[in-house]
Design an enzyme around this catalytic site. Sequence first.
Site, PDB file in Angstrom:
ATOM      1  N   ASP A   1      -6.218   2.173  -3.406  1.00  0.00           N
ATOM      2  CA  ASP A   1      -7.371   2.144  -2.489  1.00  0.00           C
ATOM      3  C   ASP A   1      -7.613   3.336  -1.733  1.00  0.00           C
ATOM      4  O   ASP A   1      -8.281   3.237  -1.101  1.00  0.00           O
ATOM      5  CB  ASP A   1      -7.286   0.897  -1.686  1.00  0.00           C
TER       6      ASP A   1
ATOM      7  N   SER B   1       0.773  -1.106   0.045  1.00  0.00           N
ATOM      8  CA  SER B   1       0.010   0.023   0.077  1.00  0.00           C
ATOM      9  C   SER B   1       0.584   1.356   0.124  1.00  0.00           C
ATOM     10  O   SER B   1       1.593   1.548  -0.881  1.00  0.00           O
ATOM     11  CB  SER B   1      -0.959  -0.228   1.285  1.00  0.00           C
TER      12      SER B   1
END
Length: 444
Positions: free
Chosen positions: A245, A102
């Site tokens: 995301d 991430s």
Amino acid sequence: MAERKYFGTDGVRGKVGSYPITPDFVLKLGWAAGKVLATQGTGKVLIGKDTRISGYMLESALEAGLAAAGLSAAFTGPMPTPAIAYLTRTFRSEAGIVISASHNPFYDNGIKFFSAQGTKLPDDVEEAIEAMLEQPMDCVESAKLGRASRINDAAGRYIEFCKSTFPAHLSLDKYKIVVDCANGATYHIAPNVMRELGAEVIEIGTQPDGMNINENCGATDIKALQNKVLETKADIGLAYDGDGDRLIMVDHFGNKVDGDQILFIIAREALRSGNLKGGVVGTLMSNMSLELALKQLGIPFVRANVGDRYVLEKMQEYNWILGGENSGHIIIADKNTTGDGVIASLAVLAAMVQHKLSLNELASAVKLFPQVLINVRFAGGANPLESDAVKAVATEVEKQLAGKGRILLRKSGTEPLIRVMVECEDAELAQLSAEKIAEAVRSN
């Protein structure tokens, strides 16, 4: 729920080359996951990754492990996490695997799984994989080994899916948009989505080299985006994180628009169009101004623990479709099953186009209260938050803030730290209140 040895809230994560993010462990993880997941039927698992150099090594290890368990791997190449959630569903795969850490630096990586429905794996399946990891590795007979293939049109499929969430009668042809992809997984997705919807696009953070992911760019560092928006006189700036995301936005004045403000804009638009089902889920860190702004519209608001996993759980518990974090994870459950930065940005852009309003005007309804955070280290042993003296000071501060602010006291799960957070319309009062509580914690 059993104690986890490997799986955290977001899969297995760590520094590349250090256990458990090593080729041998990840190979066995692929095998263990394959053994557990092979009961489903189609025999295929989707594997996507972000742009870290270690992704090549780790996808090969996963492929070997899955093949030994009799499952075939289908590679998408660099692809946002929400794209894997979507593609796993449309390909009717057993599961989806994302190789990503991430917003972390390039030398970290991680492995996370999606179920056939594009949601996080149920706890019992993760626990079954952990149990399988304790068994000696074996191999199916040669005729039953898995194969590997590549999905060449994965990016195009996801681009079309994103565009399908934007109202067909609207266009971005009057907008100049700066897109910062963090040199991560959205680098070949987000700019194309915006261009194909008519926007003039200026790109930054779209030159991944395997090591520059999240480096001075993306949702966790928006200075370059703010400068570029002002320099090019753009209408809006969009910043995604390494796996796509999360979303943070910048208005045409160069101001940051965070996840709380984005969530409000999307909620208000859903309410206007009659598509808001129930209320909105935030977290313990969601700004109080979001809660008050939603309350004015009559929209219910509940807080989950910090982490998109917990936001989604709370949304499912209430059967609501909208939730998110101030860090920019925005989940619109009737569009995708996980936080999706590109789709969240299209939802905000649609509101801008529909009402002919700037991002600054849309976000102005949520004037974020100043938040003061103080970390107080304490000697091991008793938890200071259980002390009567600390409780008394906290209660006194809460009374002073009544209706104008709030406090949040949390013990760190990893270090001997108490996190003191005070939020208030009045910045000076927030600072004084936080210091008062921090002093009480230190004295106990």
